[in-house]
Design a protein around this motif. Structure first.
Motif, PDB file in Angstrom:
ATOM      1  N   VAL A 153      -1.715   9.607  -1.357  1.00  0.00           N
ATOM      2  CA  VAL A 153      -3.161   9.530  -1.107  1.00  0.00           C
ATOM      3  C   VAL A 153      -3.914   9.207  -2.397  1.00  0.00           C
ATOM      4  CG1 VAL A 153      -5.204  10.865  -0.465  1.00  0.00           C
ATOM      5  CG2 VAL A 153      -3.123  11.055   0.902  1.00  0.00           C
ATOM      6  N   ILE A 154      -3.511   9.810  -3.498  1.00  0.00           N
ATOM      7  CA  ILE A 154      -4.171   9.538  -4.786  1.00  0.00           C
ATOM      8  C   ILE A 154      -4.022   8.067  -5.163  1.00  0.00           C
ATOM      9  CG2 ILE A 154      -4.081  10.010  -7.261  1.00  0.00           C
ATOM     10  CD1 ILE A 154      -3.323  12.899  -6.557  1.00  0.00           C
ATOM     11  N   ILE A 155      -2.803   7.537  -5.000  1.00  0.00           N
ATOM     12  CA  ILE A 155      -2.578   6.120  -5.306  1.00  0.00           C
ATOM     13  C   ILE A 155      -3.437   5.239  -4.406  1.00  0.00           C
ATOM     14  CG2 ILE A 155      -0.877   4.248  -5.223  1.00  0.00           C
ATOM     15  CD1 ILE A 155       1.244   6.302  -6.018  1.00  0.00           C
ATOM     16  N   GLY A 156      -3.438   5.557  -3.094  1.00  0.00           N
ATOM     17  CA  GLY A 156      -4.217   4.751  -2.160  1.00  0.00           C
ATOM     18  C   GLY A 156      -5.708   4.780  -2.438  1.00  0.00           C
ATOM     19  N   GLU A 157      -6.207   5.900  -2.950  1.00  0.00           N
ATOM     20  CA  GLU A 157      -7.646   6.036  -3.215  1.00  0.00           C
ATOM     21  C   GLU A 157      -8.053   5.405  -4.536  1.00  0.00           C
ATOM     22  OE1 GLU A 157     -11.667   7.141  -3.007  1.00  0.00           O
ATOM     23  OE2 GLU A 157     -10.097   6.825  -1.501  1.00  0.00           O
ATOM     24  N   TYR A 158      -7.229   5.561  -5.575  1.00  0.00           N
ATOM     25  CA  TYR A 158      -7.635   5.128  -6.913  1.00  0.00           C
ATOM     26  C   TYR A 158      -7.000   3.818  -7.353  1.00  0.00           C
ATOM     27  CZ  TYR A 158      -9.773   9.704  -7.301  1.00  0.00           C
ATOM     28  OH  TYR A 158     -10.567  10.807  -7.086  1.00  0.00           O
ATOM     29  N   VAL A 159      -6.134   3.264  -6.528  1.00  0.00           N
ATOM     30  CA  VAL A 159      -5.592   1.922  -6.807  1.00  0.00           C
ATOM     31  C   VAL A 159      -5.963   1.052  -5.609  1.00  0.00           C
ATOM     32  CG1 VAL A 159      -3.549   0.572  -7.387  1.00  0.00           C
ATOM     33  CG2 VAL A 159      -3.679   2.984  -8.068  1.00  0.00           C
ATOM     34  N   PRO A 160      -7.152   0.487  -5.594  1.00  0.00           N
ATOM     35  CA  PRO A 160      -7.662  -0.198  -4.401  1.00  0.00           C
ATOM     36  C   PRO A 160      -6.859  -1.422  -3.980  1.00  0.00           C
ATOM     37  CG  PRO A 160      -9.092  -0.579  -6.297  1.00  0.00           C
ATOM     38  CD  PRO A 160      -8.115   0.475  -6.710  1.00  0.00           C
ATOM     39  N   THR A 161      -6.061  -1.955  -4.875  1.00  0.00           N
ATOM     40  CA  THR A 161      -5.301  -3.167  -4.542  1.00  0.00           C
ATOM     41  C   THR A 161      -3.916  -2.851  -3.978  1.00  0.00           C
ATOM     42  OG1 THR A 161      -4.431  -3.291  -6.816  1.00  0.00           O
ATOM     43  CG2 THR A 161      -6.486  -4.493  -6.340  1.00  0.00           C
TER      44      THR A 161
ATOM     45  N   GLN B 234      -2.872  -1.659  -1.049  1.00  0.00           N
ATOM     46  CA  GLN B 234      -2.593  -2.144   0.304  1.00  0.00           C
ATOM     47  C   GLN B 234      -2.402  -3.654   0.314  1.00  0.00           C
ATOM     48  OE1 GLN B 234      -5.455  -2.299   3.858  1.00  0.00           O
ATOM     49  NE2 GLN B 234      -4.337  -0.395   4.235  1.00  0.00           N
ATOM     50  N   GLU B 235      -3.219  -4.339  -0.460  1.00  0.00           N
ATOM     51  CA  GLU B 235      -3.078  -5.795  -0.555  1.00  0.00           C
ATOM     52  C   GLU B 235      -1.723  -6.166  -1.137  1.00  0.00           C
ATOM     53  OE1 GLU B 235      -5.258  -9.558  -2.838  1.00  0.00           O
ATOM     54  OE2 GLU B 235      -6.237  -7.600  -2.741  1.00  0.00           O
ATOM     55  N   ALA B 236      -1.275  -5.388  -2.141  1.00  0.00           N
ATOM     56  CA  ALA B 236       0.032  -5.659  -2.745  1.00  0.00           C
ATOM     57  C   ALA B 236       1.162  -5.433  -1.744  1.00  0.00           C
ATOM     58  CB  ALA B 236       0.226  -4.768  -3.971  1.00  0.00           C
ATOM     59  N   PHE B 237       1.062  -4.335  -0.976  1.00  0.00           N
ATOM     60  CA  PHE B 237       2.094  -4.062   0.031  1.00  0.00           C
ATOM     61  C   PHE B 237       2.110  -5.133   1.117  1.00  0.00           C
ATOM     62  CE2 PHE B 237       1.950   0.789  -0.818  1.00  0.00           C
ATOM     63  CZ  PHE B 237       2.909   0.638  -1.815  1.00  0.00           C
ATOM     64  N   ASP B 238       0.936  -5.689   1.443  1.00  0.00           N
ATOM     65  CA  ASP B 238       0.838  -6.670   2.520  1.00  0.00           C
ATOM     66  C   ASP B 238       1.209  -8.082   2.082  1.00  0.00           C
ATOM     67  OD1 ASP B 238       0.165  -4.956   4.545  1.00  0.00           O
ATOM     68  OD2 ASP B 238      -1.994  -5.096   4.196  1.00  0.00           O
ATOM     69  N   THR B 239       1.553  -8.243   0.806  1.00  0.00           N
ATOM     70  CA  THR B 239       1.958  -9.563   0.330  1.00  0.00           C
ATOM     71  C   THR B 239       3.157 -10.076   1.121  1.00  0.00           C
ATOM     72  OG1 THR B 239       1.179  -9.042  -1.902  1.00  0.00           O
ATOM     73  CG2 THR B 239       2.714 -10.887  -1.688  1.00  0.00           C
TER      74      THR B 239
ATOM     75  N   TYR C   4      -0.469   3.437   1.340  1.00  0.00           N
ATOM     76  CA  TYR C   4      -0.955   2.300   2.125  1.00  0.00           C
ATOM     77  C   TYR C   4      -2.256   2.640   2.842  1.00  0.00           C
ATOM     78  CZ  TYR C   4      -0.629  -1.744   5.268  1.00  0.00           C
ATOM     79  OH  TYR C   4      -0.854  -2.911   5.945  1.00  0.00           O
ATOM     80  N   GLN C   5      -2.372   3.856   3.353  1.00  0.00           N
ATOM     81  CA  GLN C   5      -3.549   4.251   4.120  1.00  0.00           C
ATOM     82  C   GLN C   5      -4.414   5.272   3.393  1.00  0.00           C
ATOM     83  OE1 GLN C   5      -4.859   3.155   6.767  1.00  0.00           O
ATOM     84  NE2 GLN C   5      -3.312   2.082   7.970  1.00  0.00           N
TER      85      GLN C   5
END
Length: 394
Positions: free
Chosen positions: A55-63, A65-70, A270-271
């Motif tokens: 959750v911390i990564i998902g909140e403070y690293v906004p990119t 999800q975009e990286a995972f969806d590459t 991711y979420q």
């Protein structure tokens, strides 16, 4: 403590007063903890840490999800796909496929298949729909995601929970395969029925085809199943069955738990931002999910225990190992399929996809807790083994 007690089984001949004493309950709880391996003891706190870090990564690293969806495969992020397959591979390597023909020759397997079908395809969907409507009447989009989770029956993580709770892995594998076949046939009509017809949602763009469901089952069960079979019999052929069971599987087994932790970390990352942004609705979605897992698990576990206590049943078919199998088979869901279908139909940022994603986020900690409940009840209840009542001494 004699040797029989050390092995975790003793004849149920203790007095009720001794079993009910406070010191005895404390000792049994400590003994239960000692019986678990180091990895099993650390799993629960490790899962909590993975969830928080994700959750911390998902909140403070906004990119993130975009990286995972590459890179995506069948609508699901490749990192998640890899984690799910790696998580299942060692578990399916452990299954004794050579014993399955003998299992199918027993009358008990057909009884358990019938029980599993009843819980998974009649009770489970109705319970989830009822809970979704009772708790989320004003949130139709989230309710749809919850219902989609309820329609997706277990094919994956149930094997992990069964292993942790010391259930019968061979029976569990059989039920998982049968549920997978039925899922290909029933998931689409079930979801369309309960979302569009019963739910009354006018969503003409919702279209679930058998091909998508079949591909999802193939990915999340077919690939690790093939890998498990090939690995098991390759090691057996090149070395020996003794080496496979005594050396290789104990070394390879922890990979499943590492895969589980990796998958949880990735999914929460991711979420993570979406969860924080919609925290109020997320907590509301927790309610039907938690109730569902507890109700279904308790129903499966309790039914097998009750059948084992009846005088007119073959008690060896209703022992602790089978109670674990039925409980986790009834109380687990194929969240991979639900997430993939929700994303494909509503979009990755939709409320439906978020609700589907919340499924495993709730399922993991709840079912980890229920593995502890199962292990505790193994020692506290009298179980049947080959017609003889025994009590596990934990």
């Amino acid at each position: 403590m004699d040797q029989q007690n050390k092995e975790g089984i003793s004849i149920a001949a203790r007095g009720d007063s001794a079993l009910g004493s406070s010191s005895d309950r404390n000792n049994s709880s400590r003994d239960l903890f000692k019986r678990l391996s180091i990895l099993d003891r650390l799993l629960t706190p490790a899962i909590l840490v993975a969830m928080i870090v994700g959750v911390i990564i998902g909140e403070y690293v906004p990119t993130v999800q975009e990286a995972f969806d590459t890179a995506r495969f069948d609508g699901v992020s490749i990192p998640i796909v890899i984690g799910l397959i790696v998580m299942m591979w060692p578990v399916l390597t452990k299954v004794q496929y050579e014993a399955i023909p003998q299992i199918f020759r027993s009358s008990g397997i057909w009884t358990h298949i019938g029980i599993s079908m009843f819980f998974n395809w009649i009770v489970g969907p109705l319970v989830m729909v009822g809970l979704a409507w009772a708790t989320l009447p004003d949130l139709p989009t989230y309710r749809t995601g919850v219902i989609m989770v309820g329609m997706a029956r277990c094919i994956a993580m149930v094997l992990i929970w069964c292993q942790l709770a010391r259930g019968d892995g061979n029976y569990c594998a059989i039920l998982v395969v049968i549920n997978s076949v039925l899922q290909i046939i029933l998931y689409s009509p079930y979801t369309l029925l309960f979302v569009n017809v019963v739910g009354g949602r006018d969503v003409s763009h919702t279209h679930l085809d058998y091909g998508r469901v079949a591909i999802s089952v193939l990915i999340y069960l077919g690939i690790p199943l093939a890998a498990g079979i090939v690995t098991r019999y390759t090691v057996w052929f090149l070395a020996s069955k003794q080496f496979l069971e005594q050396r290789f599987i104990p070394m390879f087994g922890p990979v499943a738990l590492l895969g589980l932790l990796y998958t949880i970390l990735v999914m929460f990352a991711y979420q993570g931002h979406h969860i924080v942004l919609n925290i109020g609705n997320v907590f509301r979605v927790f309610v039907p999910m938690i109730l569902y897992f507890v109700i279904m698990w308790s129903g499966g576990f309790g039914l097998i225990y009750w059948l084992g206590r009846r005088s007119d049943t073959k008690k060896k078919d209703f022992n602790y190992e089978m109670a674990v199998v039925q409980a986790f088979t009834a109380g687990s869901n194929n969240f991979e399929l639900a997430i993939a279908v929700a994303i494909a139909n509503y979009g990755v940022g939709s409320d439906e996809a978020l609700a589907a994603t919340i499924g495993p986020l709730v399922e993991v900690p709840v079912l980890v807790a229920l593995t502890w409940v199962a292990l505790y009840l193994q020692g506290k209840l009298s179980w049947s083994q080959d017609g003889q009542d025994v009590r596990g001494d934990v």
